[in-house]
Write an enzyme that holds these catalytic residues in place. Structure first.
Site, mmCIF file in Angstrom:
data_model
loop_
_atom_site.group_PDB
_atom_site.id
_atom_site.type_symbol
_atom_site.label_atom_id
_atom_site.label_comp_id
_atom_site.label_asym_id
_atom_site.label_seq_id
_atom_site.Cartn_x
_atom_site.Cartn_y
_atom_site.Cartn_z
ATOM 1 N N ARG A 113 -26.214 -55.299 -14.092
ATOM 2 C CA ARG A 113 -26.398 -56.700 -14.723
ATOM 3 C C ARG A 113 -27.866 -56.932 -15.281
ATOM 4 O O ARG A 113 -29.102 -56.649 -14.407
ATOM 5 C CB ARG A 113 -25.933 -58.129 -13.944
ATOM 6 C CG ARG A 113 -25.589 -59.012 -14.553
ATOM 7 C CD ARG A 113 -24.773 -59.273 -15.711
ATOM 8 N NE ARG A 113 -24.153 -60.516 -16.057
ATOM 9 C CZ ARG A 113 -23.548 -60.723 -17.168
ATOM 10 N NH1 ARG A 113 -23.050 -59.823 -18.038
ATOM 11 N NH2 ARG A 113 -23.025 -62.044 -17.306
ATOM 12 N N THR A 409 -18.411 -56.579 -26.232
ATOM 13 C CA THR A 409 -18.545 -55.859 -24.996
ATOM 14 C C THR A 409 -17.531 -54.565 -25.084
ATOM 15 O O THR A 409 -16.582 -54.569 -26.273
ATOM 16 C CB THR A 409 -18.141 -56.657 -23.629
ATOM 17 O OG1 THR A 409 -18.939 -57.624 -23.523
ATOM 18 C CG2 THR A 409 -18.138 -55.746 -22.557
ATOM 19 N N GLU A 429 -23.932 -58.540 -24.477
ATOM 20 C CA GLU A 429 -23.312 -59.942 -24.649
ATOM 21 C C GLU A 429 -22.577 -60.359 -25.909
ATOM 22 O O GLU A 429 -21.879 -59.801 -26.343
ATOM 23 C CB GLU A 429 -24.348 -60.969 -24.248
ATOM 24 C CG GLU A 429 -23.935 -62.704 -24.461
ATOM 25 C CD GLU A 429 -22.529 -63.177 -24.087
ATOM 26 O OE1 GLU A 429 -21.879 -62.472 -23.335
ATOM 27 O OE2 GLU A 429 -22.222 -64.024 -24.594
ATOM 28 N N ASP A 451 -24.990 -66.233 -20.677
ATOM 29 C CA ASP A 451 -24.066 -66.486 -19.617
ATOM 30 C C ASP A 451 -24.093 -67.403 -18.488
ATOM 31 O O ASP A 451 -23.368 -67.828 -17.534
ATOM 32 C CB ASP A 451 -23.789 -65.012 -18.996
ATOM 33 C CG ASP A 451 -22.669 -64.371 -20.088
ATOM 34 O OD1 ASP A 451 -22.087 -64.882 -21.036
ATOM 35 O OD2 ASP A 451 -22.444 -63.254 -19.549
ATOM 36 N N SER A 472 -20.826 -62.770 -14.538
ATOM 37 C CA SER A 472 -20.270 -62.216 -15.568
ATOM 38 C C SER A 472 -18.876 -62.161 -15.360
ATOM 39 O O SER A 472 -18.409 -62.609 -14.209
ATOM 40 C CB SER A 472 -20.694 -60.548 -15.517
ATOM 41 O OG SER A 472 -19.663 -59.780 -16.341
ATOM 42 N N SER A 473 -18.116 -61.859 -16.367
ATOM 43 C CA SER A 473 -16.404 -61.882 -16.348
ATOM 44 C C SER A 473 -16.036 -60.262 -16.284
ATOM 45 O O SER A 473 -14.649 -60.162 -16.281
ATOM 46 C CB SER A 473 -15.806 -62.648 -17.261
ATOM 47 O OG SER A 473 -16.390 -63.978 -17.349
HETATM 48 N N1 GLU Z 1 -21.492 -61.664 -21.089
HETATM 49 C C1 GLU Z 1 -20.099 -61.288 -20.885
HETATM 50 C C2 GLU Z 1 -19.864 -61.419 -19.300
HETATM 51 O O1 GLU Z 1 -20.648 -60.616 -18.763
HETATM 52 C C3 GLU Z 1 -19.674 -60.056 -21.756
HETATM 53 C C4 GLU Z 1 -19.602 -60.356 -23.076
HETATM 54 C C5 GLU Z 1 -18.390 -60.425 -23.520
HETATM 55 O O2 GLU Z 1 -17.318 -59.892 -23.481
HETATM 56 O O3 GLU Z 1 -18.333 -61.395 -24.371
HETATM 57 O O4 GLU Z 1 -18.849 -61.555 -18.916
#
Ligand code: GLU
Length: 592
Positions: A113, A409, A429, A451, A472-473
């Site tokens: 990350r 992503t 992102e 984020d 993050s997700s």
């Molecule tokens: N920044 C997002 C995350 O880490 C991933 C990017 C996205 O899929 O929008 O969850």
């Protein structure tokens, strides 16, 4: 979703890189979309790979055929995706990699990350006590985190791979040099970003040739990126984290190359060379929950992927019966807890064990009734002291409504002939990241720090901080049973990543779907919001029944773009990508 003008084959066998200098004609007639052999499902023996892009999948397969392992192939494919999916991922982004080591039966994870600069504070995204406009953060130097992707590739190859970084970059160099044929997705993503890309001289030069998005069917080459990858292969990760490339990144973040006449406000960033030097990709223990007798491994914080998918699965198991109503409710509750408790464990105390405990899940499952819960669901209290059915819970102790997250992503999965498996989600992102290309280097900088919760938000675990990683997700997931891998899956889509992965697992393990059907099925995403976001197909199929239970829906065109691999027994393997979303993905196996 993009494909090369000419396919790179045989490169890995060569001791040194030989790149053809004969460029294909710019007017080349585009072959059929995806090139020959692009398919969303492949079944057979030996290794298997699924990505969103045929070039990346082919490069990975070539590595597997030449005896490389899953990690070699995953890094190779990721580097190609940096060329053909430059708005979704790239060397200046970050991500999370899960690796199942078949010999030891162990799951490892790498947290790559991005981190906030050391000068960042809880109020860096605020002005006069209020959050700055989100759009101003999106296209800025301020949102650029220290890139983690190169450190991830390096660590993955050194720890688990068999080839060098230099070798893993070769197919990507060839695709960047020879070019790929622009498809509708690439064209449209460029067009959607055209205004902000035009705001930077370097970005406009690369992605808006002649002032316009590249035409569908034209060949897009990125010689700058080919050169960057070549130098990176030669000098190694230190070139970025301690050397010249790092200097250029820092200079670009501090003084973005804003085009003359640009009216938009472009905030500079706080990144210093010392931030790059301090960066480490981190090995972390995976999250694990047991579900229907299987072990489901995921990514630990700073991603909320593993904890949220895991908690929702525990709630579903506590409920016993699992249908779409239960899927939505379990997800709602797990998101309430995610928002309240998950952040970078190096900066906040995340009660991960409790969030993933069966007892906590039982307490949470009590709140699921026959009708949809009142909105918003309060966060639980994961303190180790649980009551099987405590009645109405107290209001949420902390957490704020979730910010919008970008839809982009990319996820890839690879299995090799020895049964090692990789699930790797990587990103810059938003589609197009910060919009800022490092001049002459051929890649976009991330805007991952968007984020963070901008605040003010007292007690929020995801406020920015010096050296902190934004929550993050991303949810690369590997399922293991009886000491053997069962499947691996992941998806893009910001916070919907979590629900996409969860819905696929529920579809496969509870609703009797095949894995290809579970990926193709229309999706819905409940993230503790009043309305559940859903694709029209989901509303058509299930809307009436679920609305009768009190669920409300808002349509959204597309959720996620998953890739997966499944082990069918007796050495048979099935790779699965999207049949339609984002133009469809590419699944391949070594011996069909
Ligand atoms: N920044 C997002 C995350 O880490 C991933 C990017 C996205 O899929 O929008 O969850």
């Amino acid at each position: 979703m993009k494909r090369s003008a000419s396919l790179a084959v045989g490169l890995l066998a060569a001791p040194t890189l030989v790149v053809s200098l004969v460029a294909p004609p710019a007017t080349a007639v585009a072959p059929p979309k995806g090139g020959p052999g692009k398919q969303p499902v492949a079944e057979g023996y030996g290794g298997a790979v699924a990505t969103v892009d045929h070039d990346a999948s082919r490069a990975a397969l070539e590595v597997l055929r030449k005896g490389g392992n899953a990690v070699d192939a995953a890094v190779t494919a990721a580097a190609v995706l940096g060329v053909t999916e430059p708005y979704s991922t790239g060397l200046a982004g970050g991500g999370f990699l899960l690796y199942y080591d078949a010999r030891r039966g162990k799951v490892h994870t790498i947290d790559g990350r991005e981190t906030a600069p050391r000068r960042m504070t809880a109020t860096s995204f605020q002005e006069n006590g209020a959050p700055i406009p989100f759009d101003e953060a999106v296209t800025s130097g301020l949102s650029v985190g220290v890139p983690g992707t190169v450190a991830t590739w390096d660590l993955a190859l050194r720890r688990f791979g068999t080839i060098s970084l230099r070798r893993a970059l070769e197919p990507a160099i060839e695709v960047a040099t020879k070019g790929f044929v622009v498809d509708r997705t690439f064209h449209d993503q460029t067009a959607q970003n055209a205004e902000r890309f035009a705001a930077f001289t370097s970005t406009a030069r690369l992605f808006l040739p002649g002032g316009r998005p590249p035409r569908v069917g034209s060949v897009f080459r990125n010689p700058d990126l080919a050169r960057t990858y070549r130098e990176l292969g030669k000098h190694g990760p230190r070139w970025l984290y301690e050397g010249r490339l790092g200097e250029e990144i820092v200079a670009t973040v501090k003084r973005p190359p804003v085009a003359p006449g640009t009216t938009r406000r472009v905030r500079p960033g706080l990144l210093e060379r010392s931030d790059l030097r301090a960066y480490r990709a981190v090995e972390r223990p995976p999250t694990r929950v047991s579900y229907r007798g299987m072990d489901v491994y995921g990514m630990a914080p700073p991603s909320s992927g593993g904890s949220t998918v895991g908690e929702a699965l525990n709630i579903l198991e506590a409920l016993g019966t699992v249908g779409l109503h239960e899927y939505l409710e379990a997800s709602r509750l797990a998101f309430a807890d995610r928002n309240a408790y998950v952040g970078d464990p190096g900066h906040v105390r995340v009660p991960l064990r409790e969030l993933l405990s069966d007892e906590f899940a039982k307490e949470r499952a009590c709140l699921v009734g026959e009708r949809a819960m009142a909105h918003p669901a309060p966060a639980g209290v994961p303190d180790g002291d649980y009551d099987p059915c405590p009645g109405a819970p107290s209001p949420a102790p902390k957490g704020v409504p979730e910010q919008a997250e970008g839809p982009e992503t990319t996820n890839l999965v690879v299995a090799d002939r020895w049964g090692n498996v990789v699930a790797y989600t990587s990103t810059i992102e938003q589609t197009g990241g910060s919009g800022i290309v490092v001049p002459g280097r051929g890649f976009l900088l991330n805007n991952e720090l968007t984020d963070f919760t901008f605040g003010p938000a007292e007690g929020d675990p995801n406020l920015p901080g010096p050296g902190k990683r934004p929550r993050s997700s991303m949810a690369p997931t590997i399922v293991v049973a009886g000491g053997r891998p069962v499947l691996a899956v992941g998806s893009p889509g910001g916070a919907t990543i979590i629900t996409t992965v969860l819905q696929i697992l529920v579809g496969r393990f509870d609703l009797g779907m095949t894995l290809p059907d579970a990926l193709a099925a229309p999706r819905a995403s409940q993230r503790n919001t009043a309305q559940t976001q859903a694709e029209q197909g989901f509303i058509d199929a299930h809307g009436p029944a679920l609305t009768a239970l009190g669920h409300e829906f808002a349509t959204t065109p597309e959720i996620g773009a998953a890739t997966a691999v499944e082990f069918l027994g007796h050495g048979r393997v099935r790779a699965v990508a999207e049949p339609a979303r984002r133009g469809g993905g590419s699944a391949l196996v070594e011996r069909p």
